[in-house]
Design an enzyme around this catalytic site. Structure first.
Site, PDB file in Angstrom:
ATOM      1  N   GLU A 101      21.029 -48.338  62.823  1.00 54.21           N
ATOM      2  CA  GLU A 101      22.405 -47.904  62.599  1.00 54.21           C
ATOM      3  C   GLU A 101      22.851 -48.126  61.151  1.00 54.21           C
ATOM      4  O   GLU A 101      24.048 -48.204  60.864  1.00 54.21           O
ATOM      5  CB  GLU A 101      23.362 -48.635  63.555  1.00 54.21           C
ATOM      6  CG  GLU A 101      23.107 -48.401  65.023  1.00 54.21           C
ATOM      7  CD  GLU A 101      23.335 -46.955  65.465  1.00 54.21           C
ATOM      8  OE1 GLU A 101      23.734 -46.123  64.619  1.00 54.21           O
ATOM      9  OE2 GLU A 101      23.099 -46.660  66.649  1.00 54.21           O
TER      10      GLU A 101
ATOM     11  N   HIS B 140      28.454 -54.581  65.485  1.00 56.29           N
ATOM     12  CA  HIS B 140      28.250 -53.566  66.528  1.00 56.29           C
ATOM     13  C   HIS B 140      27.538 -54.227  67.695  1.00 56.29           C
ATOM     14  O   HIS B 140      26.525 -54.918  67.508  1.00 56.29           O
ATOM     15  CB  HIS B 140      27.406 -52.413  65.975  1.00 56.29           C
ATOM     16  CG  HIS B 140      26.819 -51.535  67.037  1.00 56.29           C
ATOM     17  ND1 HIS B 140      27.558 -50.992  68.066  1.00 56.29           N
ATOM     18  CD2 HIS B 140      25.545 -51.099  67.233  1.00 56.29           C
ATOM     19  CE1 HIS B 140      26.785 -50.274  68.841  1.00 56.29           C
ATOM     20  NE2 HIS B 140      25.540 -50.322  68.357  1.00 56.29           N
TER      21      HIS B 140
ATOM     22  N   HIS C 101      27.740 -45.922  74.700  1.00 59.80           N
ATOM     23  CA  HIS C 101      26.962 -46.754  73.790  1.00 59.80           C
ATOM     24  C   HIS C 101      27.469 -48.189  73.739  1.00 59.80           C
ATOM     25  O   HIS C 101      26.765 -49.108  74.125  1.00 59.80           O
ATOM     26  CB  HIS C 101      27.024 -46.108  72.403  1.00 59.80           C
ATOM     27  CG  HIS C 101      26.081 -46.673  71.403  1.00 59.80           C
ATOM     28  ND1 HIS C 101      25.489 -45.904  70.420  1.00 59.80           N
ATOM     29  CD2 HIS C 101      25.631 -47.933  71.189  1.00 59.80           C
ATOM     30  CE1 HIS C 101      24.715 -46.662  69.669  1.00 59.80           C
ATOM     31  NE2 HIS C 101      24.792 -47.900  70.115  1.00 59.80           N
TER      32      HIS C 101
END
Length: 209
Positions: A72, A91, A154
């Site tokens: 990412e 994240h 996600h």
């Protein structure tokens, strides 16, 4: 200084493991120092992470220490480029955020603490494949004037002036997602009005994006 940054990334990444917000190699953390980004590496088990395994890249994504960054990385870089006051990003694939993200719905003004994220709701981004530039663009759009969002099907992402602030927001978003899920099950579910939320927002200090 750089070693301490790496140690902080390891500390808080493992802290998210202890809190149950990630398992295995899920999620990623980064800290920005000037035009250098320190980020968790690709595909490593959280328990095996040490400061020597943290990846270093420049603001354009060039790897500086031969350690492959998280998949990412484009997401982190875009946020740092567009939100200049942000110094840390977290994240995670936390359970409740992931559940709400699979509903592809925004978290409404069911609780005044939603205002901590900078607005009257917490957005859910449009779906895109993990690790893609499209996902990065979708997340940036959902985070306009916000300090975090849900990532469709996600998980979640949060950012702050330092890593502790970003982690605290990540934990707060997981809590709000759980509360919101159970509110959705109630027939008498109510939300705060825009006037009420605007009043709350006046008492919160949050970033201007």
């Amino acid at each position: 200084m750089e070693k301490q940054i790496k140690l902080d990334i390891v500390k808080y990444y493992k802290n998210l493991l202890d809190k149950g917000l990630n398992i295995g190699s899920e999620g990623n953390l980064s800290i920005k120092l000037n035009d250098k980004i320190f980020i968790t590496p690709s595909g490593i088990n959280i328990e095996d992470l040490s400061y020597k395994k943290i990846s270093e890249v420049d603001i354009n994504g060039k790897i500086l220490n031969k350690i492959k960054p998280s998949t990412e990385i484009d997401l982190h870089l875009l946020i740092y480029k567009k939100k200049r006051n942000i110094q840390a990003i977290v994240h995670s694939h936390s359970d409740w955020c992931s559940i709400i993200s699979c509903m592809r719905t925004n978290i409404s003004s069911f609780h005044y603490m939603v205002a901590e994220f900078g607005g009257n709701d917490i957005k859910c981004s449009k779906y895109a494949r993990f690790g893609s530039k499209k996902l990065a663009r979708n997340v940036l759009e959902a985070c306009e004037s916000r300090r975090g969002c849900l990532i469709a099907n996600h998980g979640q992402i949060c950012f702050g002036r330092n890593i502790k602030e970003a982690v605290d927001l990540s934990v707060a978003l997981e809590k709000l997602s759980k509360q919101f899920y159970f509110c959705l099950l109630q027939k008498n579910f109510k939300t705060l009005s825009k006037i009420q939320m605007d009043e709350v927002l006046k008492y919160f200090k949050f970033y201007k994006s």
